[in-house]
Write a protein that holds these residues in place. Structure first.
Motif, PDB file in Angstrom:
ATOM      1  N   GLU A  10       0.831  -1.202   0.000  1.00 53.21           N
ATOM      2  CA  GLU A  10       0.000   0.000   0.000  1.00 53.21           C
ATOM      3  C   GLU A  10       0.874   1.265   0.000  1.00 53.21           C
ATOM      4  O   GLU A  10       0.584   2.228  -0.715  1.00 53.21           O
ATOM      5  CB  GLU A  10      -0.950   0.008   1.203  1.00 53.21           C
ATOM      6  CG  GLU A  10      -2.218  -0.821   1.000  1.00 53.21           C
ATOM      7  CD  GLU A  10      -1.990  -2.328   1.146  1.00 53.21           C
ATOM      8  OE1 GLU A  10      -0.839  -2.750   1.410  1.00 53.21           O
ATOM      9  OE2 GLU A  10      -2.971  -3.092   0.967  1.00 53.21           O
ATOM     10  N   ALA A  11       1.948   1.252   0.789  1.00 53.68           N
ATOM     11  CA  ALA A  11       2.794   2.443   0.889  1.00 53.68           C
ATOM     12  C   ALA A  11       3.479   2.738  -0.442  1.00 53.68           C
ATOM     13  O   ALA A  11       3.559   3.890  -0.880  1.00 53.68           O
ATOM     14  CB  ALA A  11       3.836   2.248   1.998  1.00 53.68           C
ATOM     15  N   ARG A  12       3.954   1.677  -1.097  1.00 58.03           N
ATOM     16  CA  ARG A  12       4.619   1.893  -2.390  1.00 58.03           C
ATOM     17  C   ARG A  12       3.609   2.278  -3.470  1.00 58.03           C
ATOM     18  O   ARG A  12       3.942   2.991  -4.415  1.00 58.03           O
ATOM     19  CB  ARG A  12       5.433   0.650  -2.785  1.00 58.03           C
ATOM     20  CG  ARG A  12       6.807   0.608  -2.085  1.00 58.03           C
ATOM     21  CD  ARG A  12       7.546  -0.700  -2.304  1.00 58.03           C
ATOM     22  NE  ARG A  12       8.118  -0.894  -3.642  1.00 58.03           N
ATOM     23  CZ  ARG A  12       9.268  -0.387  -4.064  1.00 58.03           C
ATOM     24  NH1 ARG A  12       9.988   0.379  -3.271  1.00 58.03           N
ATOM     25  NH2 ARG A  12       9.720  -0.641  -5.276  1.00 58.03           N
ATOM     26  N   ALA A  13       2.379   1.819  -3.321  1.00 60.49           N
ATOM     27  CA  ALA A  13       1.327   2.224  -4.262  1.00 60.49           C
ATOM     28  C   ALA A  13       1.052   3.721  -4.106  1.00 60.49           C
ATOM     29  O   ALA A  13       0.883   4.439  -5.099  1.00 60.49           O
ATOM     30  CB  ALA A  13       0.052   1.418  -4.017  1.00 60.49           C
ATOM     31  N   ASP A  14       1.041   4.202  -2.853  1.00 54.06           N
ATOM     32  CA  ASP A  14       0.838   5.631  -2.603  1.00 54.06           C
ATOM     33  C   ASP A  14       1.978   6.443  -3.223  1.00 54.06           C
ATOM     34  O   ASP A  14       1.758   7.486  -3.836  1.00 54.06           O
ATOM     35  CB  ASP A  14       0.760   5.909  -1.092  1.00 54.06           C
ATOM     36  CG  ASP A  14      -0.486   5.288  -0.464  1.00 54.06           C
ATOM     37  OD1 ASP A  14      -1.442   4.996  -1.214  1.00 54.06           O
ATOM     38  OD2 ASP A  14      -0.504   5.101   0.775  1.00 54.06           O
ATOM     39  N   ALA A  15       3.203   5.943  -3.062  1.00 54.42           N
ATOM     40  CA  ALA A  15       4.361   6.641  -3.632  1.00 54.42           C
ATOM     41  C   ALA A  15       4.292   6.652  -5.161  1.00 54.42           C
ATOM     42  O   ALA A  15       4.656   7.633  -5.811  1.00 54.42           O
ATOM     43  CB  ALA A  15       5.650   5.966  -3.163  1.00 54.42           C
ATOM     44  N   LEU A  16       3.776   5.565  -5.718  1.00 54.82           N
ATOM     45  CA  LEU A  16       3.630   5.457  -7.167  1.00 54.82           C
ATOM     46  C   LEU A  16       2.647   6.509  -7.696  1.00 54.82           C
ATOM     47  O   LEU A  16       2.902   7.171  -8.702  1.00 54.82           O
ATOM     48  CB  LEU A  16       3.143   4.038  -7.497  1.00 54.82           C
ATOM     49  CG  LEU A  16       2.838   3.688  -8.948  1.00 54.82           C
ATOM     50  CD1 LEU A  16       4.103   3.763  -9.791  1.00 54.82           C
ATOM     51  CD2 LEU A  16       2.248   2.277  -9.036  1.00 54.82           C
ATOM     52  N   VAL A  17       1.540   6.654  -6.996  1.00 56.17           N
ATOM     53  CA  VAL A  17       0.547   7.655  -7.406  1.00 56.17           C
ATOM     54  C   VAL A  17       1.144   9.060  -7.268  1.00 56.17           C
ATOM     55  O   VAL A  17       0.964   9.912  -8.145  1.00 56.17           O
ATOM     56  CB  VAL A  17      -0.752   7.515  -6.573  1.00 56.17           C
ATOM     57  CG1 VAL A  17      -1.698   8.673  -6.850  1.00 56.17           C
ATOM     58  CG2 VAL A  17      -1.430   6.187  -6.881  1.00 56.17           C
ATOM     59  N   ALA A  18       1.899   9.283  -6.199  1.00 48.35           N
ATOM     60  CA  ALA A  18       2.533  10.598  -6.004  1.00 48.35           C
ATOM     61  C   ALA A  18       3.507  10.883  -7.154  1.00 48.35           C
ATOM     62  O   ALA A  18       3.560  11.990  -7.684  1.00 48.35           O
ATOM     63  CB  ALA A  18       3.254  10.631  -4.663  1.00 48.35           C
ATOM     64  N   GLN A  19       4.261   9.846  -7.550  1.00 48.63           N
ATOM     65  CA  GLN A  19       5.202  10.004  -8.666  1.00 48.63           C
ATOM     66  C   GLN A  19       4.445  10.298  -9.962  1.00 48.63           C
ATOM     67  O   GLN A  19       4.870  11.129 -10.764  1.00 48.63           O
ATOM     68  CB  GLN A  19       6.022   8.718  -8.809  1.00 48.63           C
ATOM     69  CG  GLN A  19       7.149   8.816  -9.843  1.00 48.63           C
ATOM     70  CD  GLN A  19       7.856   7.473 -10.064  1.00 48.63           C
ATOM     71  OE1 GLN A  19       7.803   6.597  -9.208  1.00 48.63           O
ATOM     72  NE2 GLN A  19       8.509   7.327 -11.198  1.00 48.63           N
ATOM     73  N   ALA A  20       3.320   9.641 -10.153  1.00 47.57           N
ATOM     74  CA  ALA A  20       2.521   9.847 -11.365  1.00 47.57           C
ATOM     75  C   ALA A  20       1.959  11.266 -11.421  1.00 47.57           C
ATOM     76  O   ALA A  20       1.775  11.822 -12.492  1.00 47.57           O
ATOM     77  CB  ALA A  20       1.383   8.828 -11.423  1.00 47.57           C
ATOM     78  N   ARG A  21       1.697  11.847 -10.258  1.00 48.00           N
ATOM     79  CA  ARG A  21       1.104  13.196 -10.212  1.00 48.00           C
ATOM     80  C   ARG A  21       2.119  14.275 -10.496  1.00 48.00           C
ATOM     81  O   ARG A  21       1.766  15.400 -10.824  1.00 48.00           O
ATOM     82  CB  ARG A  21       0.497  13.441  -8.832  1.00 48.00           C
ATOM     83  CG  ARG A  21      -0.839  12.761  -8.685  1.00 48.00           C
ATOM     84  CD  ARG A  21      -1.565  13.254  -7.455  1.00 48.00           C
ATOM     85  NE  ARG A  21      -2.920  12.710  -7.428  1.00 48.00           N
ATOM     86  CZ  ARG A  21      -3.532  12.305  -6.322  1.00 48.00           C
ATOM     87  NH1 ARG A  21      -2.918  12.391  -5.161  1.00 48.00           N
ATOM     88  NH2 ARG A  21      -4.744  11.835  -6.388  1.00 48.00           N
ATOM     89  N   ARG A  22       3.415  13.950 -10.324  1.00 46.94           N
ATOM     90  CA  ARG A  22       4.451  14.979 -10.511  1.00 46.94           C
ATOM     91  C   ARG A  22       4.589  15.388 -11.955  1.00 46.94           C
ATOM     92  O   ARG A  22       4.406  14.587 -12.847  1.00 46.94           O
ATOM     93  CB  ARG A  22       5.800  14.472  -9.994  1.00 46.94           C
ATOM     94  CG  ARG A  22       5.967  14.679  -8.512  1.00 46.94           C
ATOM     95  CD  ARG A  22       7.416  14.673  -8.114  1.00 46.94           C
ATOM     96  NE  ARG A  22       8.068  13.373  -8.285  1.00 46.94           N
ATOM     97  CZ  ARG A  22       8.054  12.392  -7.381  1.00 46.94           C
ATOM     98  NH1 ARG A  22       7.403  12.568  -6.255  1.00 46.94           N
ATOM     99  NH2 ARG A  22       8.677  11.266  -7.609  1.00 46.94           N
TER     100      ARG A  22
END
Lengths: 167, 511
Positions: free
Chosen positions: A155-167
């Motif tokens: 879940e934590a890495r999924a959150d980081a993935l979404v954050a990276q996608a938003r950048r």
């Protein structure tokens, strides 16, 4: 050239370059549809999708029917005829990732971000696609964002993935 | 003198932070004023230890893993540049049990060399196979291939030498060598690792094949889901042209797939290169007679062609001496899914599933009991615990009702719902069907619907008979392996795990 905005001159230039490359490599075998897949990849790279307006141009250049071009575009999962979201997360849903919990990650992306397979996030910037195997089967669940491969997604890495996608 | 530090740039290692570790190692060395040279390699395939960092010492290469960015300062402080002891130390690489137990022929250089250093490739025995092939007649090349007993590593297991001879004997102004790197089977990643870790081996293999059959053009068809492999192969082709390994006599290009699983079937792959929908061709004619653009074509999987340099360099006999029965040589096995020590293990044929999953793999990653093992990708059978003594060779797997395929082994723990896996197999077949033949196109959708009824408890017996009938039909009447083998995962799930299908109380419709 700016992404997503169709421009016939650019399209013609891209098509001609790929045809020439095929002619050099395959010689007389390069007639007809031979350069079609590289052309579609190059157009999608340039415009973010394969613009429908480009299809008659391709058909004319390759001397094949528009139906043949459309048939190929619709056959392959990669080719999109509408502009893609700014970032596309491709989450592997194949067996090895299933065994490592990819369905839980898909559920998390939907509940936390409204990211449903084949649809965009609430803000419209990200879309989620299912893919079947990214070749990271011992370290799944795995996703591809652009050319970045991300493994062992919890879940934590999924959150980081979404954050990276938003950048 | 600077110390050499090896860090994988393989996509799997990158997926869990190898690039960040490499950057941290570089920064920390700079901060401490230490001279190091970072060499990015492929992966050794011990994927549970990635990112794995190796240091060149007088004793040999010393490994550390799993290395995280937060460990880097600590490793330097402990003196890892001298190969010092540390909780993450794995000792000398060559002594690591999981590597020592392997027979690495095809993967000998993967994880060892910078994949794009042609110099390192030649220094470690590269180009010797081609040199030998150039020194002998095409008949002698074919003899070596025959003696080696090499069979297609893509799944079908067809004897390679027969293909080579057929293409060589075909008359045409032009012939092709086409390499199938459309590695779409879940649980497999050997092609990807080899392309990223030792691309020149594949190119050398193609050059040997081209020489033997008289081809002057080659194509490597790589799936678009492998951006790293595409990049490395393209770079390697550029270098190979510069080094005159490729040129007017024989040149190779990369073709990128577009997300269609069925293009891993050889004739669909040829259609795709020709710019068409990836629809399967009826055989005959065989691709060896009329393949790409109607020309005689040698079509091989990545691992098959990559065995050719070894066979030519060391002789077919040395290769054929490994293995069991009619399965000769080594097989890169990929251990994946819910397993503790997942990775790539190149082993002579004959290791059993049990040895692989428990002795090498260490059981499930979750620590829960193992329930099923799927061998050979989405079209491979599910094996229950009691069949784990089946050896991994073409014939034994077939006898046990499965297939070896591309050598992917996916482990599931007791959380798996086998009815769901069976349904997924039908669903996958429906999504990926090229649509040319009815059993595959329609059968897959009807199969999924019927399984849903069974799980819901609707006319269970009648629907079971229907699924059974459908599986027979798909097996016998499909044009290619997609429709023809989907019955394997479905049928094996039904046979070995019936309790997962009969759950719901009988519905009214069953009365």
């Amino acid at each position: 050239m700016s992404a997503d905005v169709f421009n016939a001159d650019d399209a013609e230039r891209i098509i001609a370059a790929q045809m020439e490359q095929a002619r050099v490599f395959y010689g007389e075998d390069a007639k007809g549809a031979a350069p079609l897949l590289p052309i579609l990849h190059a157009l999608q790279h340039a415009f973010g999708h394969v613009p429908p307006q480009a299809q008659p141009i391709i058909a004319h250049a390759l001397n094949i029917s528009q139906a043949e071009v459309r048939g190929v575009v619709s056959f392959y999962h990669d080719f999109k005829t509408e502009p893609a979201a700014r970032a596309v997360i491709k989450l592997c849903r194949a067996e090895a990732c299933q065994a490592r919990g990819c369905e839980r990650i898909a559920a998390h992306l939907e509940s936390a971000y409204g990211l449903k397979t084949g649809a965009r996030s609430h803000d419209g910037h990200i879309s989620l696609e299912s893919v079947y195997c990214l070749g990271n089967c011992a370290l799944g669940p795995t996703a591809l964002l652009g050319d970045d491969l991300i493994g062992m997604i919890d879940e934590a890495r999924a959150d980081a993935l979404v954050a990276q996608a938003r950048r | 003198m600077s110390v050499r530090v090896y860090i994988p740039a393989d996509a799997a290692a990158k997926s869990i932070g190898a690039d960040a570790v490499a950057a941290a190692v570089r920064d920390e060395a700079m901060r401490l004023g230490l001279a190091i040279e970072i060499v990015r390699t492929g992966s050794r395939g011990l994927l549970w230890l990635e990112p794995m960092v190796e240091i060149e010492t007088a004793r040999g290469r010393v490994a550390y893993g799993v290395v995280r960015v937060s460990d880097v300062a600590n490793l330097f402080a402990a003196g890892f540049l001298d190969g010092a002891e540390h909780p993450l130390s794995l000792g000398l690489v060559d002594d690591i049990l999981y590597l020592r137990a392997q027979t690495r022929l095809t993967f000998a250089r993967v994880g060892v060399n910078d994949p794009l250093s042609f110099e390192a490739y030649v220094a470690s025995g590269g180009m010797m196979g081609l040199a030998r092939a150039q020194a002998i007649s095409t008949d002698a090349i074919l003899d070596e291939m025959t003696i080696s007993g090499l069979r297609g590593r893509g799944g079908a297991g067809f004897p390679a030498a027969i293909k080579w001879r057929t293409v060589r004997d075909a008359q045409s102004a032009r012939k092709y060598v086409v390499i199938n790197a459309d590695e779409g089977d879940s649980g497999t990643f050997a092609d990807r690792m080899l392309m990223e870790g030792d691309p020149f081996l594949i190119i050398e293999g193609m050059a040997i094949g081209a020489l033997a059959v008289g081809a002057d053009r080659g194509v490597i068809y790589i799936r678009s889901e492998y951006p790293h492999a595409i990049h490395v192969m393209n770079e390697a082709l550029r270098i190979a042209r510069r080094e005159k390994l490729l040129g007017a006599h024989f040149d190779v290009e990369v073709r990128v797939g577009a997300g269609a699983y069925v293009c891993g079937e050889e004739t669909a792959l040829l259609e795709s290169i020709e710019g068409k929908r990836g629809q399967v061709r009826a055989k005959p004619p065989l691709p060896a007679h009329r393949g790409l653009f109607g020309r005689p074509t040698l079509v091989h999987n990545v691992l098959t062609i990559a065995a050719a340099p070894t066979i030519l360099a060391n002789g077919g006999k040395a290769y054929g001496d490994l293995g069991v029965g009619r399965s000769r040589g080594t097989k890169p096995v990929q251990l994946a899914g819910n397993v503790k020590r997942g990775g790539l293990y190149e082993l002579p044929f004959g290791v059993t599933l049990r040895e692989l999953v428990y002795d090498i793999g260490g059981g499930t990653a979750s620590g829960r009991p193992l329930r099923a093992v799927q061998v050979g990708g989405p079209l491979g059978a599910y094996f229950p615990e009691h069949l784990l003594d089946t050896p991994l060779d073409y014939e034994a797997m077939a006898k046990a009702g499965g297939l070896l395929g591309h050598g992917g082994v996916v482990v599931f723990d007791d959380g798996v719902d086998m009815a769901r896996q069976a349904r997924f197999a039908f669903e996958f077949c429906a999504t990926e069907s090229c649509g040319k033949c009815t059993p595959c196109r329609i059968g897959s959708t009807r199969g999924a619907e019927t399984l849903d009824k069974i799980v819901a408890g609707v006319e269970v017996e009648k629907n079971m008979a229907l699924v059974d009938d459908l599986l027979t039909l798909m097996t016998d009447a499909s044009l290619c392996a997609l429709g023809g083998l989907t019955p394997l995962p479905v049928g094996s799930a039904l046979k070995h795990f019936p309790e997962d299908f009969i759950r719901a109380p009988k519905c009214a419709a069953a009365e």
